[in-house]
Design a protein around this motif. Structure first.
Motif, PDB file in Angstrom:
ATOM      1  N   LYS A  52       0.812  -1.213   0.000  1.00  0.00           N
ATOM      2  CA  LYS A  52       0.000   0.000   0.000  1.00  0.00           C
ATOM      3  C   LYS A  52       0.852   1.272   0.000  1.00  0.00           C
ATOM      4  N   LEU A  53       2.136   1.140   0.337  1.00  0.00           N
ATOM      5  CA  LEU A  53       3.017   2.306   0.426  1.00  0.00           C
ATOM      6  C   LEU A  53       3.533   2.717  -0.947  1.00  0.00           C
ATOM      7  N   LEU A  54       3.790   3.995  -1.103  1.00  0.00           N
ATOM      8  CA  LEU A  54       4.362   4.521  -2.335  1.00  0.00           C
ATOM      9  C   LEU A  54       5.840   4.125  -2.454  1.00  0.00           C
ATOM     10  N   ASN A  55       6.554   4.150  -1.315  1.00  0.00           N
ATOM     11  CA  ASN A  55       7.975   3.767  -1.247  1.00  0.00           C
ATOM     12  C   ASN A  55       8.178   2.876  -0.024  1.00  0.00           C
ATOM     13  N   TYR A  56       9.008   1.861  -0.152  1.00  0.00           N
ATOM     14  CA  TYR A  56       9.401   1.063   1.009  1.00  0.00           C
ATOM     15  C   TYR A  56      10.747   0.397   0.729  1.00  0.00           C
ATOM     16  N   SER A  57      11.380  -0.066   1.807  1.00  0.00           N
ATOM     17  CA  SER A  57      12.687  -0.729   1.702  1.00  0.00           C
ATOM     18  C   SER A  57      12.641  -2.053   2.437  1.00  0.00           C
ATOM     19  N   LEU A  58      13.427  -3.009   1.953  1.00  0.00           N
ATOM     20  CA  LEU A  58      13.599  -4.307   2.603  1.00  0.00           C
ATOM     21  C   LEU A  58      15.056  -4.458   3.008  1.00  0.00           C
ATOM     22  N   TYR A  59      15.280  -4.792   4.277  1.00  0.00           N
ATOM     23  CA  TYR A  59      16.629  -4.923   4.821  1.00  0.00           C
ATOM     24  C   TYR A  59      17.067  -6.383   4.857  1.00  0.00           C
ATOM     25  N   HIS A  60      18.345  -6.583   4.596  1.00  0.00           N
ATOM     26  CA  HIS A  60      19.000  -7.875   4.797  1.00  0.00           C
ATOM     27  C   HIS A  60      20.275  -7.570   5.585  1.00  0.00           C
ATOM     28  N   ARG A  62      23.680  -8.858   7.889  1.00  0.00           N
ATOM     29  CA  ARG A  62      24.618  -9.934   8.198  1.00  0.00           C
ATOM     30  C   ARG A  62      25.492  -9.432   9.341  1.00  0.00           C
ATOM     31  N   PHE A  63      25.392 -10.095  10.509  1.00  0.00           N
ATOM     32  CA  PHE A  63      26.191  -9.744  11.677  1.00  0.00           C
ATOM     33  C   PHE A  63      27.225 -10.840  11.884  1.00  0.00           C
ATOM     34  N   SER A  64      28.483 -10.455  11.907  1.00  0.00           N
ATOM     35  CA  SER A  64      29.582 -11.388  12.133  1.00  0.00           C
ATOM     36  C   SER A  64      30.533 -10.745  13.128  1.00  0.00           C
ATOM     37  N   CYS A  65      30.603 -11.313  14.316  1.00  0.00           N
ATOM     38  CA  CYS A  65      31.358 -10.730  15.427  1.00  0.00           C
ATOM     39  C   CYS A  65      30.813  -9.325  15.673  1.00  0.00           C
ATOM     40  N   ASP A  66      31.679  -8.289  15.654  1.00  0.00           N
ATOM     41  CA  ASP A  66      31.192  -6.929  15.900  1.00  0.00           C
ATOM     42  C   ASP A  66      30.969  -6.154  14.601  1.00  0.00           C
ATOM     43  N   SER A  67      30.972  -6.858  13.472  1.00  0.00           N
ATOM     44  CA  SER A  67      30.830  -6.212  12.166  1.00  0.00           C
ATOM     45  C   SER A  67      29.448  -6.478  11.572  1.00  0.00           C
ATOM     46  N   PHE A  68      29.030  -5.600  10.674  1.00  0.00           N
ATOM     47  CA  PHE A  68      27.754  -5.797   9.989  1.00  0.00           C
ATOM     48  C   PHE A  68      27.929  -5.489   8.508  1.00  0.00           C
ATOM     49  N   PHE A  69      27.053  -6.076   7.721  1.00  0.00           N
ATOM     50  CA  PHE A  69      26.878  -5.742   6.312  1.00  0.00           C
ATOM     51  C   PHE A  69      25.376  -5.680   6.113  1.00  0.00           C
ATOM     52  N   VAL A  70      24.887  -4.616   5.514  1.00  0.00           N
ATOM     53  CA  VAL A  70      23.453  -4.479   5.285  1.00  0.00           C
ATOM     54  C   VAL A  70      23.210  -4.164   3.821  1.00  0.00           C
ATOM     55  N   SER A  71      22.202  -4.816   3.268  1.00  0.00           N
ATOM     56  CA  SER A  71      21.743  -4.444   1.937  1.00  0.00           C
ATOM     57  C   SER A  71      20.314  -3.952   2.117  1.00  0.00           C
ATOM     58  N   VAL A  72      20.046  -2.798   1.503  1.00  0.00           N
ATOM     59  CA  VAL A  72      18.727  -2.166   1.586  1.00  0.00           C
ATOM     60  C   VAL A  72      18.176  -2.107   0.170  1.00  0.00           C
ATOM     61  N   ASN A  73      17.182  -2.938  -0.112  1.00  0.00           N
ATOM     62  CA  ASN A  73      16.536  -2.941  -1.422  1.00  0.00           C
ATOM     63  C   ASN A  73      15.295  -2.077  -1.335  1.00  0.00           C
ATOM     64  N   SER A  74      15.264  -1.026  -2.137  1.00  0.00           N
ATOM     65  CA  SER A  74      14.170  -0.056  -2.097  1.00  0.00           C
ATOM     66  C   SER A  74      13.273  -0.202  -3.313  1.00  0.00           C
ATOM     67  N   PHE A  75      12.004   0.107  -3.091  1.00  0.00           N
ATOM     68  CA  PHE A  75      10.988  -0.007  -4.128  1.00  0.00           C
ATOM     69  C   PHE A  75      10.175   1.281  -4.136  1.00  0.00           C
ATOM     70  N   SER A  76       9.863   1.777  -5.314  1.00  0.00           N
ATOM     71  CA  SER A  76       9.099   3.010  -5.428  1.00  0.00           C
ATOM     72  C   SER A  76       8.121   2.913  -6.588  1.00  0.00           C
ATOM     73  N   LYS A  77       6.919   3.360  -6.349  1.00  0.00           N
ATOM     74  CA  LYS A  77       5.918   3.411  -7.412  1.00  0.00           C
ATOM     75  C   LYS A  77       6.002   4.734  -8.154  1.00  0.00           C
ATOM     76  N   ALA A  78       6.808   5.654  -7.626  1.00  0.00           N
ATOM     77  CA  ALA A  78       7.023   6.954  -8.272  1.00  0.00           C
ATOM     78  C   ALA A  78       8.518   7.206  -8.301  1.00  0.00           C
ATOM     79  N   ASN A  79       9.032   7.738  -9.382  1.00  0.00           N
ATOM     80  CA  ASN A  79      10.455   8.039  -9.476  1.00  0.00           C
ATOM     81  C   ASN A  79      10.767   9.153  -8.488  1.00  0.00           C
TER      82      ASN A  79
END
Length: 172
Positions: A52-60, A62-79
């Motif tokens: 129902k949202l015009l824009n939203y993001s999905l997070y993934h 990865r936590f390894s010890c004290d480090s992180f890696f995040v991927s944020v996939n964003s979706f938009s119905k409007a540019n």
């Protein structure tokens, strides 16, 4: 006649000499252990609300010890003002890596934006670059489910553990 220093001068001199040594320490040359409950890969669950949202993001995460890696996939119905070469059919991804800390229910991520292959992203180009900082309030739902409440948004999301990782600290 011999000149002597007043006692307060000696105390000040000792404080000036010792203070820098007390305040400075070397950074550790190994990764820290991080938070045991977070170790692994976490995928955000999708909800009906997102459709129902015009824009939203999905997070993934990865936590390894004290480090992180995040991927944020964003979706938009409007540019959102980005060129078509950046936004492919209303979809795009951003990535960041760094270190995290958790105090009580607050998770703080600090790092830099990077490319999908973990190499650091150069300034300019599509989307954000440079420093990445994000803060979440965490609420444990189950052993393999956590609710993330971003302080930069009013919409919390649930993430599920998809792969457990054991922390094996690496040299920095």
């Amino acid at each position: 006649m011999q000149k002597s220093f007043p006692p307060y001068f000696i105390v000040i001199l000792l404080a000036v000499c010792c203070l820098p040594n007390a305040a400075c320490r070397f950074n550790p040359n190994m990764q820290g252990p991080g938070v045991a409950a977070l170790q692994g890969e976490w995928q955000q669950d999708t909800t009906a609300l997102q459709k129902k949202l015009l824009n939203y993001s999905l997070y993934h995460f990865r936590f390894s010890c004290d480090s992180f890696f995040v991927s944020v996939n964003s979706f938009s119905k409007a540019n959102g003002g980005y060129p078509d070469s950046c936004v492919k059919n209303g979809r795009w991804g951003e990535y960041a890596k760094g270190v995290y800390t958790q105090k009580n229910d607050t998770l703080q991520l600090k790092g830099l934006f990077c490319n999908a292959n973990f190499s650091y992203k150069n300034e300019g180009g599509c989307f954000r670059s440079g420093n990445y900082e994000e803060v979440f309030k965490l609420s444990q739902k189950a052993d393999s489910s956590i609710q993330f409440s971003p302080t930069s948004s009013v919409i919390p999301f649930n993430a599920r553990l998809i792969k457990r990782i054991t922390c094996n600290p690496k040299p920095l």
